[in-house]
Design a protein around this motif. Sequence first.
Motif, mmCIF file in Angstrom:
data_model
loop_
_atom_site.group_PDB
_atom_site.id
_atom_site.type_symbol
_atom_site.label_atom_id
_atom_site.label_comp_id
_atom_site.label_asym_id
_atom_site.label_seq_id
_atom_site.Cartn_x
_atom_site.Cartn_y
_atom_site.Cartn_z
ATOM 1 N N LYS A 222 45.918 -3.603 53.555
ATOM 2 C CA LYS A 222 45.334 -4.292 54.709
ATOM 3 C C LYS A 222 44.577 -3.342 55.628
ATOM 4 C CE LYS A 222 48.816 -7.961 54.710
ATOM 5 N NZ LYS A 222 49.889 -8.647 55.482
ATOM 6 N N ASN A 223 44.511 -2.061 55.241
ATOM 7 C CA ASN A 223 43.816 -1.086 56.065
ATOM 8 C C ASN A 223 42.320 -1.391 56.117
ATOM 9 O OD1 ASN A 223 42.402 1.751 56.489
ATOM 10 N ND2 ASN A 223 44.514 1.931 57.231
ATOM 11 N N LEU A 224 41.689 -1.027 57.228
ATOM 12 C CA LEU A 224 40.266 -1.309 57.404
ATOM 13 C C LEU A 224 39.379 -0.606 56.378
ATOM 14 C CD1 LEU A 224 39.700 -1.376 61.277
ATOM 15 C CD2 LEU A 224 39.338 -3.246 59.668
ATOM 16 N N VAL A 225 39.822 0.520 55.829
ATOM 17 C CA VAL A 225 38.985 1.161 54.810
ATOM 18 C C VAL A 225 38.923 0.305 53.557
ATOM 19 C CG1 VAL A 225 39.381 3.491 55.691
ATOM 20 C CG2 VAL A 225 40.861 2.609 53.886
ATOM 21 N N VAL A 226 40.005 -0.403 53.250
ATOM 22 C CA VAL A 226 40.002 -1.335 52.113
ATOM 23 C C VAL A 226 39.074 -2.508 52.412
ATOM 24 C CG1 VAL A 226 41.404 -2.879 50.698
ATOM 25 C CG2 VAL A 226 42.330 -0.671 51.422
ATOM 26 N N LYS A 227 39.127 -3.011 53.637
ATOM 27 C CA LYS A 227 38.243 -4.116 54.017
ATOM 28 C C LYS A 227 36.781 -3.692 53.950
ATOM 29 C CE LYS A 227 41.704 -6.414 56.895
ATOM 30 N NZ LYS A 227 42.077 -6.909 58.261
ATOM 31 N N ALA A 228 36.507 -2.440 54.317
ATOM 32 C CA ALA A 228 35.131 -1.934 54.219
ATOM 33 C C ALA A 228 34.671 -1.897 52.770
ATOM 34 C CB ALA A 228 35.045 -0.545 54.846
ATOM 35 N N TYR A 229 35.544 -1.429 51.884
ATOM 36 C CA TYR A 229 35.223 -1.403 50.447
ATOM 37 C C TYR A 229 34.981 -2.827 49.929
ATOM 38 C CZ TYR A 229 36.144 -1.170 45.417
ATOM 39 O OH TYR A 229 36.061 -1.324 44.046
ATOM 40 N N GLN A 230 35.856 -3.743 50.294
ATOM 41 C CA GLN A 230 35.720 -5.120 49.823
ATOM 42 C C GLN A 230 34.455 -5.780 50.360
ATOM 43 O OE1 GLN A 230 39.504 -6.581 51.217
ATOM 44 N NE2 GLN A 230 40.549 -6.140 49.273
ATOM 45 N N LEU A 231 34.091 -5.423 51.592
ATOM 46 C CA LEU A 231 32.887 -5.993 52.196
ATOM 47 C C LEU A 231 31.643 -5.600 51.396
ATOM 48 C CD1 LEU A 231 31.989 -7.630 54.728
ATOM 49 C CD2 LEU A 231 31.676 -5.443 55.892
ATOM 50 N N LEU A 232 31.554 -4.345 51.020
ATOM 51 C CA LEU A 232 30.401 -3.906 50.229
ATOM 52 C C LEU A 232 30.501 -4.371 48.782
ATOM 53 C CD1 LEU A 232 29.672 -0.274 51.502
ATOM 54 C CD2 LEU A 232 28.602 -2.430 52.165
ATOM 55 N N LYS A 233 31.708 -4.442 48.250
ATOM 56 C CA LYS A 233 31.887 -4.872 46.864
ATOM 57 C C LYS A 233 31.444 -6.329 46.675
ATOM 58 C CE LYS A 233 35.297 -4.646 43.108
ATOM 59 N NZ LYS A 233 35.054 -5.977 42.548
ATOM 60 N N ALA A 234 31.516 -7.121 47.744
ATOM 61 C CA ALA A 234 31.078 -8.517 47.653
ATOM 62 C C ALA A 234 29.565 -8.620 47.465
ATOM 63 C CB ALA A 234 31.492 -9.268 48.916
ATOM 64 N N ASP A 235 28.844 -7.567 47.881
ATOM 65 C CA ASP A 235 27.377 -7.590 47.774
ATOM 66 C C ASP A 235 26.827 -6.639 46.721
ATOM 67 O OD1 ASP A 235 27.255 -9.464 49.801
ATOM 68 O OD2 ASP A 235 26.911 -7.985 51.388
ATOM 69 N N PHE A 236 27.659 -5.703 46.258
ATOM 70 C CA PHE A 236 27.204 -4.721 45.275
ATOM 71 C C PHE A 236 28.260 -4.594 44.166
ATOM 72 C CE2 PHE A 236 25.389 -3.552 49.360
ATOM 73 C CZ PHE A 236 24.057 -3.349 49.048
ATOM 74 N N GLN A 237 27.826 -4.181 42.998
ATOM 75 C CA GLN A 237 28.748 -4.030 41.873
ATOM 76 C C GLN A 237 29.425 -2.662 41.944
ATOM 77 O OE1 GLN A 237 26.318 -4.827 38.398
ATOM 78 N NE2 GLN A 237 26.729 -7.017 38.503
ATOM 79 N N LEU A 238 30.376 -2.535 42.844
ATOM 80 C CA LEU A 238 31.081 -1.267 42.998
ATOM 81 C C LEU A 238 32.212 -1.179 41.976
ATOM 82 C CD1 LEU A 238 31.454 -0.940 46.881
ATOM 83 C CD2 LEU A 238 29.550 -0.239 45.416
ATOM 84 N N PRO A 239 32.409 0.004 41.395
ATOM 85 C CA PRO A 239 33.523 0.186 40.460
ATOM 86 C C PRO A 239 34.832 0.351 41.233
ATOM 87 C CG PRO A 239 32.386 2.255 40.762
ATOM 88 C CD PRO A 239 31.599 1.225 41.536
#
Length: 270
Positions: A62-79
């Motif tokens: 639930k940490n904000l760094v995870v939310k930041a990753y998920q936010l970008l992953k929703a728009d880009f194909q991040l591994p």
Amino acid sequence: MITYPIAKINLGLLVTGKRPDGFHNIETIFYPVPIQDALEVVVSDVFNITISGIDLNEDPEKNLVVKAYQLLKADFQLPPVNIHLHKNIPVGAGLGGGSSDAAYMLLLLNELFQLELTEEQLLNYALQLGSDCPFFIRHKPAFAQGRGELIEEIALNLAGYYLVVVKPSIHISTPEAYQDIVPAMSRISLKALVHFPLSKWKGNLQNQFEHSVFVNHPEVKEIKEKLYQLGAAFALMSGSGSAVYGLFRSDKKNLAAHFSADCHIFTQKL
């Protein structure tokens, strides 16, 4: 890839009104300070996050760094990635550590995966994570309005001063901080006040949250008073607390003896 999210202090903080969306409008000066976390991200076969340092008492997922990753992953194909966050910036302190971690995560992912996001795009993503996250995208002294997202960089340099931050073992939640606030406007703009000689800041540059926090947590008030007794040129609670900082003209050593044993104390030349 490793990056080092920094903290901030507030040079004055006013709540100027309640917004229709439930947030509050504020005016403040954000000033970056070199108290740092450490954030490492490497490509992995599976997603994972570990956190060391200060105990956050929360699910790492639930940490904000995870939310930041998920936010970008929703728009880009991040591994998938392996994230390690080492917490050194105190939490519940008004120093912006969580917001900084999130913003620096966006910056790191943008560089690591060559997403070529513009600063404006990064600022928009940051605002989705928290009101003061956009400040940490630029991490330069700034006058902030609105929820804290309307940022205007200002020419302000405190280099040469010694910063002392004292964080007691008190966590102040945002709802608690706002519950007794009565919105008000300053007679003089904070942008003008911070360009007064620092000797004029005391009594003029105010944090509106101090009143209710000092009533509910008198030990925070005592920290501010002690910093002045020790010779601070200026002292103020940062954000909604509970950390209090002092700006000194000379280095201060052996400060621990002046404060409760459970206080975290940071001393840094700016």
